[in-house]
Design an enzyme around this catalytic site. Sequence first.
Site, short mmCIF file in Angstrom:
data_model
loop_
_atom_site.label_atom_id
_atom_site.label_comp_id
_atom_site.label_asym_id
_atom_site.label_seq_id
_atom_site.Cartn_x
_atom_site.Cartn_y
_atom_site.Cartn_z
N GLY A 264 0.79 -1.23 0.00
CA GLY A 264 0.00 0.00 0.00
C GLY A 264 0.81 1.27 0.00
N PRO A 307 5.05 -4.70 -0.91
CA PRO A 307 4.86 -3.54 -1.80
C PRO A 307 4.65 -3.98 -3.25
CG PRO A 307 7.18 -3.83 -1.31
CD PRO A 307 6.45 -4.89 -0.52
N GLY A 308 3.72 -3.35 -3.93
CA GLY A 308 3.51 -3.64 -5.35
C GLY A 308 3.79 -2.41 -6.18
N ARG A 309 2.86 -1.45 -6.08
CA ARG A 309 2.94 -0.21 -6.85
C ARG A 309 4.29 0.51 -6.68
NH1 ARG A 309 -1.73 2.85 -7.32
NH2 ARG A 309 -2.59 1.36 -5.84
N ARG A 345 -7.42 2.77 -14.32
CA ARG A 345 -7.37 3.47 -13.03
C ARG A 345 -8.10 4.81 -13.03
NH1 ARG A 345 -3.01 5.11 -11.08
NH2 ARG A 345 -3.53 4.71 -8.92
N TYR A 349 -10.89 5.07 -10.20
CA TYR A 349 -10.61 5.86 -9.00
C TYR A 349 -10.49 7.36 -9.26
CZ TYR A 349 -8.51 1.21 -8.11
OH TYR A 349 -8.27 -0.13 -8.04
N CYS A 376 -15.22 4.14 -25.65
CA CYS A 376 -16.59 4.67 -25.70
C CYS A 376 -17.15 4.89 -24.30
CB CYS A 376 -17.46 3.72 -26.50
SG CYS A 376 -16.84 3.55 -28.16
N GLU A 377 -16.47 5.68 -23.51
CA GLU A 377 -16.90 6.04 -22.17
C GLU A 377 -16.47 7.48 -21.93
OE1 GLU A 377 -18.14 4.16 -19.34
OE2 GLU A 377 -18.63 2.63 -20.82
N TYR A 406 -0.74 -1.61 -11.99
CA TYR A 406 -2.21 -1.58 -12.10
C TYR A 406 -2.68 -0.94 -13.40
CZ TYR A 406 -1.64 -2.83 -7.22
OH TYR A 406 -1.25 -3.45 -6.06
C1 LIG Z 1 -2.83 -8.26 0.27
C2 LIG Z 1 -2.17 -7.21 -0.55
N1 LIG Z 1 -0.84 -7.03 -0.41
C3 LIG Z 1 -0.18 -6.11 -1.15
C4 LIG Z 1 -0.85 -5.30 -2.05
C5 LIG Z 1 -0.06 -4.31 -2.84
O1 LIG Z 1 -0.50 -3.02 -2.67
P1 LIG Z 1 0.33 -1.83 -3.32
O2 LIG Z 1 0.53 -2.15 -4.75
O3 LIG Z 1 -0.52 -0.64 -3.11
O4 LIG Z 1 1.64 -1.78 -2.59
C6 LIG Z 1 -2.23 -5.45 -2.21
C7 LIG Z 1 -2.97 -4.60 -3.16
O5 LIG Z 1 -4.13 -4.64 -3.36
C8 LIG Z 1 -2.91 -6.44 -1.44
O6 LIG Z 1 -4.22 -6.62 -1.57
#
Ligand SMILES: Cc1ncc(COP(=O)(O)O)c(C=O)c1O
Length: 449
Positions: A264, A307-309, A345, A349, A376-377, A406
């Site tokens: 997150g 972490p992902g994003r 996105r 959002y 078409c939105e 994402y």
């Molecule tokens: C369980 C869990 N872990 C990690 C993440 C990664 O979140 P972010 O990409 O915001 O770091 C998510 C995103 O939805 C998640 O659901």
Amino acid sequence: MTTLDTRPGAAAATAPGADPLAVWPASTAESPHGGLLVGGVSLTEIAESHGTPVYVLDENEVRERCRTYRNAFPDAEIHYAAKAFLCRALARWVEEEGLGLDVCSAGELELAVTTGFPADRILLHGNAKSPRDLGTALRLGVGRIVIDTPAEIARIAAAVGPGGRQKVMVRVTPGISAGGHEKIRTGSDDQKFGLSLRDGHAQHAIARILDQPQLELTGVHCHLGSQITDVKPYLVAVRRLVGLMARVRDTHGVTLPELDLGGGHGIAYRPGDPALDVTALARGVRAELAGSCAAAGLRVPRLVIEPGRAVSGPAGVAVYRILAVKRTPGRTFVAVDGGMSDNPRPALYGVRYAPRLIGRHSPADSESVTVVGRHCEAGDILAEDVSLPADTHPGDLLAVPVAGAYHLSMASSYNLVGRPPVVAVLDGRARLLVRRETLEDLRARDVGL
Ligand SMILES: Cc1ncc(COP(=O)(O)O)c(C=O)c1O
């Protein structure tokens, strides 16, 4: 302005005085005649050789971001959240940088493991895991399965079978509301993820898991939400989860060895946006863990983060070609050859980006425009209040930074335009990672008449 400004048109695309390249990969450099290089490769040349829309991923930026996490959290297990974006090359980079992986489906899991990612360094998540998800996880020997709902306890135990043992964690909602948009806040009660601390579901599930000889409970997990730019919610989560671990010890005599704080971590999409300071997060979490555990008389658990994003987002750039420019009495719309099918996105959002014209210098004054997609939105809007030269015209190229997370992982086949390719750049060389989805690909699935 909040991290993720969700009010359409609420703010200029770039805050005054902010470095316009602040949100681009560190390798980004301007070249003569309005060109932009990423990873030493001209974005214009990539657009010409691979077509548009095209996604460019800076390998070194991804690797550096993994290293930043490793340095900030030397004692933690860091799992890249594959849902942000996954392809075989990315799985390999993350693996080579010593991270684990967090996956949400048999598909993500199979792709990673068949690329050579060690299954024991993978966590499986999901609020509704399918029989195939669980079967694949057990067959491939996934490191931990994160239990999200009470019914999974018996299902996983039965699937493991007598004599077997699977490591699991339990996902808890700690009653904390954090994140850049209500649709990406997952730490509060009364939503589809996790088991509530407040109403006792989490404690009850833990008691049941501890009763199953096939399950080894290694710890508790929470994921508060996405695009969090403040350290404080994580510290509150640590306090509440350590409190839960202390109650588990007192009630069941079991000391859980792991605490997973999810991901997150917020990033800036436009120059001047706030972002989470990973070093400050590490410092704060370490201190809070030490303090809370000392107060509860608990051994400090091994920290896990996901972490992902923040790993892949800023490493990606989307390059579009402009197809149309339309002037109304109130606004100028600049329409590109992609949009919500490669990046949902903004529509989901209300997120806005800071695109930039590339490939030529313009002598024209700039004007404020709205950049829209081709779909078409009416909500297919990529950016508002973007300053572009007044002579911007069809055929020009537009590059959008912070496009690595994402976007393509959530892409669709809306309007049957086909999903864009992904090109990696490193040290002046470009290589295709994922090819463009063709009309043939789309047609091949359509088997009935
Ligand atoms: C369980 C869990 N872990 C990690 C993440 C990664 O979140 P972010 O990409 O915001 O770091 C998510 C995103 O939805 C998640 O659901």
